[in-house]
Write a protein that holds these residues in place. Sequence first.
Motif, mmCIF file in Angstrom:
data_model
loop_
_atom_site.group_PDB
_atom_site.id
_atom_site.type_symbol
_atom_site.label_atom_id
_atom_site.label_comp_id
_atom_site.label_asym_id
_atom_site.label_seq_id
_atom_site.Cartn_x
_atom_site.Cartn_y
_atom_site.Cartn_z
ATOM 1 N N PRO A 226 0.832 -1.207 0.000
ATOM 2 C CA PRO A 226 0.000 0.000 0.000
ATOM 3 C C PRO A 226 0.869 1.260 0.000
ATOM 4 O O PRO A 226 1.959 1.272 0.571
ATOM 5 C CB PRO A 226 -0.798 -0.128 1.293
ATOM 6 C CG PRO A 226 -0.015 -1.045 2.160
ATOM 7 C CD PRO A 226 0.696 -1.992 1.236
ATOM 8 N N ASP A 228 0.782 5.498 0.662
ATOM 9 C CA ASP A 228 -0.022 6.545 1.283
ATOM 10 C C ASP A 228 0.271 7.940 0.722
ATOM 11 O O ASP A 228 -0.119 8.942 1.304
ATOM 12 C CB ASP A 228 0.185 6.543 2.795
ATOM 13 C CG ASP A 228 1.615 6.887 3.202
ATOM 14 O OD1 ASP A 228 2.416 7.264 2.315
ATOM 15 O OD2 ASP A 228 1.938 6.790 4.392
ATOM 16 N N TYR A 232 5.945 3.643 0.719
ATOM 17 C CA TYR A 232 5.477 2.313 0.358
ATOM 18 C C TYR A 232 5.644 1.402 1.581
ATOM 19 O O TYR A 232 6.708 1.362 2.196
ATOM 20 C CB TYR A 232 6.281 1.745 -0.810
ATOM 21 C CG TYR A 232 6.070 2.480 -2.105
ATOM 22 C CD1 TYR A 232 4.993 2.172 -2.943
ATOM 23 C CD2 TYR A 232 6.945 3.488 -2.499
ATOM 24 C CE1 TYR A 232 4.799 2.851 -4.137
ATOM 25 C CE2 TYR A 232 6.750 4.177 -3.687
ATOM 26 C CZ TYR A 232 5.683 3.851 -4.503
ATOM 27 O OH TYR A 232 5.481 4.526 -5.677
ATOM 28 N N ARG A 233 4.579 0.679 1.922
ATOM 29 C CA ARG A 233 4.613 -0.191 3.099
ATOM 30 C C ARG A 233 4.539 -1.648 2.652
ATOM 31 O O ARG A 233 3.638 -2.020 1.891
ATOM 32 C CB ARG A 233 3.461 0.144 4.048
ATOM 33 C CG ARG A 233 3.469 1.598 4.487
ATOM 34 C CD ARG A 233 2.324 1.922 5.431
ATOM 35 N NE ARG A 233 2.263 3.363 5.677
ATOM 36 C CZ ARG A 233 3.011 4.004 6.569
ATOM 37 N NH1 ARG A 233 3.879 3.318 7.305
ATOM 38 N NH2 ARG A 233 2.903 5.313 6.733
#
Length: 266
Positions: A226, A228, A232-233
């Motif tokens: 995901p 935000d 990037y996670r």
Amino acid sequence: MVMGCAQQPSRYQLKHDSAPHALPETVHMHDAEPKYEPYAPANQRPYTIRGVHYTPLPTGKGYSAEGLASWYGQKFHGHLTSNGEIYDMFTMTAAHKTLPLPSFARVTNLANGNQAVVRINDRGPFHSERLIDLSYAAALKLGMLSNGVAKVKLDVIHIDELGHMTIGNSPTIAPIAPPLTTSPVKNTTNSPQMVYLQVAALQDKSKIEMIGNALTNLYQIPYRVPFDGSIYRLQLGPLTDERAIEHLLNELKSNGYPGAYKVYQP
């Protein structure tokens, strides 16, 4: 497309190596996927090239080195590698003088930080000052085509028969054992609750995906990334088994990801 043997020029008829005359519709820029592959015994024998004697290493585990990388292309495209495979300059492969064949390695261009994971299936480069010879595709991903050579860091990605992974000289990461029973994560709603394990957060998507691919290969668990708007996670999952979640979380925390935590999603 590889030409037939009767039409294809011998590598020895091409005096100089070169980039491809025309690019195919797709150059495979995705990294090689590290996995356990037994070393080919025939490629473990000592050999001599141009009067220089080479003895292959018994294992690539723990190997990490810095040096010059070069690349090879049109002259060798479609010909046999030292591993008995066909060299395809449009895939992520490489040549090394002494690493066991086949091996997998992460190559980092120290000038720009670009990385590529390659499968080493050939011998070379036979120049004393050079560490590794990369395929055209790998050199393209590393951003070193124009210069021809680049200072790189090479870290072997070693995976044994049991799934233990070692990257360069970093600590070995053990695979997660499958749970004996299934125990769903408890929640107060009627809908099942899924859990993701957040491993890392970076601005560099390519590095996040490299870590994700390595962990997915190791633990056989998918991942998502995901975004935000700035970060990037990397999140492994979805998972629903309580024991497996705790086991994997402990594995991640003890093997280089101490900040890993659960993310709940209905």
